[in-house]
Write a protein that holds these residues in place. Structure first.
Motif, PDB file in Angstrom:
ATOM      1  N   LYS A  42      -8.477  -4.926 -12.605  1.00 55.61           N
ATOM      2  CA  LYS A  42      -9.607  -5.574 -11.959  1.00 55.61           C
ATOM      3  C   LYS A  42     -10.963  -5.084 -12.486  1.00 55.61           C
ATOM      4  CE  LYS A  42      -7.157  -6.598  -7.656  1.00 55.61           C
ATOM      5  NZ  LYS A  42      -7.128  -6.460  -6.183  1.00 55.61           N
ATOM      6  N   HIS A  80      -1.106   1.806  -8.332  1.00 57.42           N
ATOM      7  CA  HIS A  80      -2.424   1.419  -7.844  1.00 57.42           C
ATOM      8  C   HIS A  80      -3.504   1.603  -8.910  1.00 57.42           C
ATOM      9  CE1 HIS A  80      -0.702   1.135  -3.812  1.00 57.42           C
ATOM     10  NE2 HIS A  80      -1.812   0.501  -3.481  1.00 57.42           N
ATOM     11  N   THR A 139      -7.108  -0.012  -0.088  1.00 60.44           N
ATOM     12  CA  THR A 139      -6.542   1.130  -0.802  1.00 60.44           C
ATOM     13  C   THR A 139      -7.136   1.245  -2.197  1.00 60.44           C
ATOM     14  OG1 THR A 139      -4.465   1.013   0.437  1.00 60.44           O
ATOM     15  CG2 THR A 139      -4.416   2.197  -1.650  1.00 60.44           C
ATOM     16  N   GLU A 140      -7.274   0.129  -2.899  1.00 61.53           N
ATOM     17  CA  GLU A 140      -7.898   0.149  -4.224  1.00 61.53           C
ATOM     18  C   GLU A 140      -9.344   0.604  -4.127  1.00 61.53           C
ATOM     19  OE1 GLU A 140      -5.185  -3.590  -5.895  1.00 61.53           O
ATOM     20  OE2 GLU A 140      -7.267  -3.892  -5.274  1.00 61.53           O
ATOM     21  N   ARG A 168      -3.220  -1.424 -11.046  1.00 64.03           N
ATOM     22  CA  ARG A 168      -3.827  -2.582 -10.392  1.00 64.03           C
ATOM     23  C   ARG A 168      -5.347  -2.504 -10.441  1.00 64.03           C
ATOM     24  NH1 ARG A 168      -0.767  -2.530  -4.755  1.00 64.03           N
ATOM     25  NH2 ARG A 168      -2.775  -3.407  -4.129  1.00 64.03           N
ATOM     26  N   LEU A 169      -5.887  -1.303 -10.246  1.00 59.64           N
ATOM     27  CA  LEU A 169      -7.331  -1.127 -10.280  1.00 59.64           C
ATOM     28  C   LEU A 169      -7.872  -1.378 -11.685  1.00 59.64           C
ATOM     29  CD1 LEU A 169      -9.861  -0.353  -8.700  1.00 59.64           C
ATOM     30  CD2 LEU A 169      -9.347   2.052  -9.175  1.00 59.64           C
ATOM     31  N   ASP A 172       0.813  -1.214   0.000  1.00 61.45           N
ATOM     32  CA  ASP A 172       0.000   0.000   0.000  1.00 61.45           C
ATOM     33  C   ASP A 172       0.849   1.267   0.000  1.00 61.45           C
ATOM     34  OD1 ASP A 172      -2.873  -1.111   0.483  1.00 61.45           O
ATOM     35  OD2 ASP A 172      -1.585  -2.181   1.883  1.00 61.45           O
ATOM     36  N   LEU A 178     -11.256  -6.068  -4.141  1.00 63.04           N
ATOM     37  CA  LEU A 178     -10.321  -4.952  -4.083  1.00 63.04           C
ATOM     38  C   LEU A 178      -9.711  -4.863  -2.691  1.00 63.04           C
ATOM     39  CD1 LEU A 178     -12.355  -2.094  -5.854  1.00 63.04           C
ATOM     40  CD2 LEU A 178     -10.743  -3.701  -6.893  1.00 63.04           C
TER      41      LEU A 178
END
Length: 234
Positions: free
Chosen positions: A216, A209, A169-170, A212-213, A98, A166
């Motif tokens: 998804k 991040h 943080t996401e 990563r988001l 994070d 998630l």
């Protein structure tokens, strides 16, 4: 109430012992381990509230340890890296960390980062609080962006009707985008709102991040606006 439990994995004896003492003086309960394998065992046995992981560890490096922890839990993870410009920083964030702190670090900086992460994860600012999840923007309800649904009351996300897992943080990052669809949010603004940085921070944290988001919720859902930041397509 119980103290906030910190898992600290660091192979340097001097740094490990000095940091453990500083954390304990600040009111944290600390489990300190000298290598990645013992760190993983301690995590599984004790389920700490937050993990501090050095990148360079014997047996199992910190990035691999972070990835193993993230496979099993959404517990907050802060990586400790010896070089701010190291690829290890990005690798740690991509593995699910994070935030990160560069060594050598000032104790007050480390404490501030820990408390900022704990606030984001609902620990009420540090010792004495348990994990309570994340808080969304004011209001609430179900927000829909095409096949993407964000339940700001239940803190759930679905894509095409399928739940999306998630990290906190996401989730906070998506909530910021969802609260202002079509509005460009700068990296500095996201650092302030999501990472609770009251000072300038490394925007690589935001970029990784967002990547990563995107992986998804859909690569084309969050648009990069060059020179300005990111926005959620409405």
């Amino acid at each position: 109430m119980a103290e906030t439990h910190v898992l600290f994995v660091e192979d340097d004896d001097v740094i490990r012992e000095a940091t453990q003492l500083a954390l304990e003086r600040d009111g944290f309960r600390v489990t300190a381990m000298p290598d990645g394998l013992s760190g993983l065992d301690a995590f599984r046995a004790q389920r700490p509230d937050i993990a501090l992981l050095d990148v360079m560890l014997p047996g199992m490096d910190g990035v691999s340890l972070c990835r193993r922890i993230r496979d099993e839990s959404t517990v907050p993870v802060i990586m400790l890296s010896a070089r701010a410009d190291s690829i290890d920083v990005v690798l740690g964030l991509e593995a699910g960390a994070d935030d990160y702190v560069t060594k050598p670090f000032d104790g007050s900086v480390l404490m501030a980062r820990i408390r900022a992460v704990l606030r984001r994860f609902g620990h009420a600012g540090g010792p004495g609080a348990g994990e309570r999840g994340v808080e969304g923007p004011d209001g609430g309800g179900l927000l829909a962006f095409g096949d993407l649904e964000v339940d700001t009351d239940g803190m759930e996300v679905r894509k095409g009707g399928t739940p999306v897992a998630l990290t906190p943080t996401e989730m906070r990052l998506l909530l910021e985008f969802s609260s202002a669809p079509g509005t460009v949010l700068s990296r500095d603004k996201l650092l302030e709102r999501v990472w609770d940085y009251g000072w300038g921070g490394d925007t690589r944290v935001v970029d990784v991040h967002v990547q990563r988001l995107r992986a998804k919720i859909g690569q084309d859902r969050i648009e990069t606006v060059r020179g300005f930041g990111y926005k959620l397509k409405s």
